[in-house]
Design an enzyme around this catalytic site. Structure first.
Site, PDB file in Angstrom:
ATOM      1  N   ARG A   1       0.893  -1.222  -0.055  1.00 54.04           N
ATOM      2  CA  ARG A   1      -0.097   0.061  -0.198  1.00 54.04           C
ATOM      3  C   ARG A   1       0.990   1.016   0.027  1.00 54.04           C
ATOM      4  NH1 ARG A   1      -4.681   1.344   4.345  1.00 54.04           N
ATOM      5  NH2 ARG A   1      -3.109   1.068   5.768  1.00 54.04           N
TER       6      ARG A   1
ATOM      7  N   ASP B   1      -3.377   3.177  14.382  1.00 52.14           N
ATOM      8  CA  ASP B   1      -2.944   3.456  13.245  1.00 52.14           C
ATOM      9  C   ASP B   1      -3.281   5.086  12.876  1.00 52.14           C
ATOM     10  OD1 ASP B   1      -5.189   3.374  11.773  1.00 52.14           O
ATOM     11  OD2 ASP B   1      -4.272   1.853  10.423  1.00 52.14           O
TER      12      ASP B   1
END
Length: 542
Positions: free
Chosen positions: A168, A448
């Site tokens: 990603r 996160d």
């Protein structure tokens, strides 16, 4: 600072330390490829970001989200995406994590079908993290990646069977200010994507796999069109077979939920499906409704997948993907096994089981976990509910989702505990991020950047619209400041005075306070935080 003159028109400037081990990644040929991507697609990305700003202005003036009338033929048309490569047929369990060396080895060895190596929400983008991450990808692809832990003495090596690798890159909105092309920062997305595909695509194909990606933060099918052009350009420039790049798009913004068919159509030769990025989706829901006092959400812990607007979005993703012949991947289980507390561990695992039972029952083809200890549980629940490697044959024609379903305001309460959690978790995460750590276990959950974004945007929204708590109090600056002081004292006591003082808490508190209480909503916390991060870790670049 190192300046490379690649031709009479193009220069690449590195505003970072040129360590010897990075020279294998930052070769003249790789830099030339990055420069080509930046010159070819940088203006298109800037145009897409301008388009985002114009849409935000329209929403501020009262415009509503709806399915696009101009793309009705795409939604109603009979078409499917290109066939998937063999190693992407089964994606029952996917594990995600940062591109740190030991964590990559553990994730690849976890028993998951796919490992998504993340340069985005679980990675703090220091120069060293980015370049070490690229070195780690190179070694993982060639199966030479190892790690000897000096603290424990333990050695980490790859198992014979490992998860399929996906990567990603960062979102289109982020710049990579350590690298200038013709005097301008390259788009971080192109930097992360370009280095990986340049060094590893041919080797992945030689080994029977391919260059596979996750695309984050997309807001429209026009952005998917840009990525598709990047893929075609890269395949041609690197002599890769057409269509060999495959990408799963995270549907993690509210605008993208209205364009799922269109996104798959734009990427139909390169698509590997859609994923329900639930945390960023909540963050985006708040941003889109920033000016609406009637759209103030309850505590973030109450905004679960059982809320009607979340159910609508997930089931629409399944229906859309299966109609087009491609996988719909479920959301993240962020729980962490609690080995030191059997009761807490059982509670956490029960929540994971319930979440995965819901997903497989709805028709998802796979799911995400954040910890290797959850792989077996997720697989068990999915294999109970599936008879094959996926559920593409479940068309879900019973799903009917209207625009109003996707924007239905969730019900629930706002509490002082919700304020406290947002402040405590948001600041602790940001403090770790400023130290270069992008994936942080806090209170038995893996946090996160997405959950930090929910924390600060929710506080901002409550404050802007003077939301009331369940006890009748109004969320105002005085309440925020009092609770912030108390929560930071609690954090200091939990961590210990010395570790607290040695960290980056003053900068994290100041930055979090500023973005959570500003007059206007900062689009992404990581944009102002990135400049602080660079000055902390690469002061010569400031």
């Amino acid at each position: 600072m190192v300046n490379y003159i690649l031709d009479e028109r193009t220069s690449v400037t590195l505003l970072a330390r040129a360590r010897r081990e990075y020279r294998d990644i930052l070769t003249p040929e790789a830099l030339a490829f990055l420069a080509d991507l930046a010159r070819s697609f940088g203006p298109l990305i800037e145009g897409a970001l301008d388009q985002r700003r114009m849409r935000r202005e329209a929403w501020a003036q009262g415009a509503s989200l709806d399915f696009l009338p101009e793309t009705r033929s795409v939604r109603e048309g009979e078409w499917t995406v290109a066939p998937l490569p063999t190693d992407l047929h089964q994606r029952v369990v996917e594990i995600t994590g940062p591109v740190e060396r030991k964590m990559m080895i553990n994730a690849l060895n976890s028993g998951a079908d796919v490992f998504m190596a993340d340069f985005e929400d679980s990675n703090a983008p220091t120069w060293d993290n980015l370049l070490q991450g690229q070195l780690n990808l190179r070694d993982a692809v060639r199966r030479t990646i190892t790690f000897d832990d000096p603290a424990s003495g333990k050695s980490y090596r790859l198992n014979e069977r490992t998860a399929v690798l996906m990567v990603r890159p960062r979102g289109l909105h982020l710049p990579e200010k350590h690298v200038l092309v013709d005097g301008r920062p390259i788009a971080a997305s192109l930097f992360d994507f370009g280095l990986h595909i340049f060094h590893n695509a041919a080797e992945l194909l030689r080994r029977g796999s391919g260059p596979y990606f996750y695309l984050p933060k997309m807001e429209s099918h026009l952005e998917a069109r840009i990525w598709n052009e990047v893929f075609k350009h890269s395949e041609s420039a690197l002599s890769l077979p057409a269509g060999s790049i495959k990408a799963t798009c995270l549907i993690e913004t509210l605008p993208a939920a209205f364009e799922m068919d269109e996104i798959l159509y734009e990427l139909r030769d390169h698509s590997a499906g859609l994923n329900c990025g639930r945390w960023d989706y909540i963050f985006s829901f708040i941003k889109v409704h920033r000016h609406d006092p009637n759209a103030v959400l309850p505590d973030r812990s109450q905004v679960t997948m059982e809320q009607p607007f979340m159910r609508a979005y997930a089931q629409l993703a399944i229906r859309t993907c299966h109609r087009r012949g491609v996988h719909a991947i479920g959301g993240m289980a962020a729980q962490i096994p609690a080995k030191d507390d059997p009761a807490a561990n059982e509670t956490a695992l029960a929540r994971v089981r319930a979440d995965k039972q819901r997903e497989v029952g709805d028709g998802h083809d796979g799911t995400w976990v954040a910890h290797p200890g959850l792989v077996a549980i997720a697989r068990e629940e999915f294999e109970k509910g599936m008879t094959g490697p996926h559920q593409l044959a479940r068309m879900r024609d019973d799903v009917r989702v209207e625009a109003a379903d996707l924007v239905r305001i969730p019900e629930g309460t706002r509490t002082e505990d919700g304020v406290r959690l947002n402040l405590r978790v948001g600041i602790q995460y940001l403090e770790a991020w400023l130290r270069g750590i992008g994936c942080v276990p806090l209170y038995r959950l893996m946090e996160d950047a997405a959950t930090a974004e929910i924390s600060r945007t929710q506080l901002w929204h409550w404050l802007r619209h003077r939301a009331t708590l369940d006890d009748g109090r109004v969320v105002d600056h005085a309440l925020i400041e009092r609770i912030l002081t108390e929560e930071m004292e609690r954090t200091r006591n939990e961590l210990g005075a010395e570790p607290f003082a040695a960290g980056q808490f003053p900068k994290a508190i100041e930055l979090f306070r500023r973005v959570a209480t500003a007059d206007t909503l900062e689009e992404f916390l990581t944009l102002p935080a990135y400049d602080v991060l660079r000055c902390l870790h690469d002061p010569e670049a400031c």
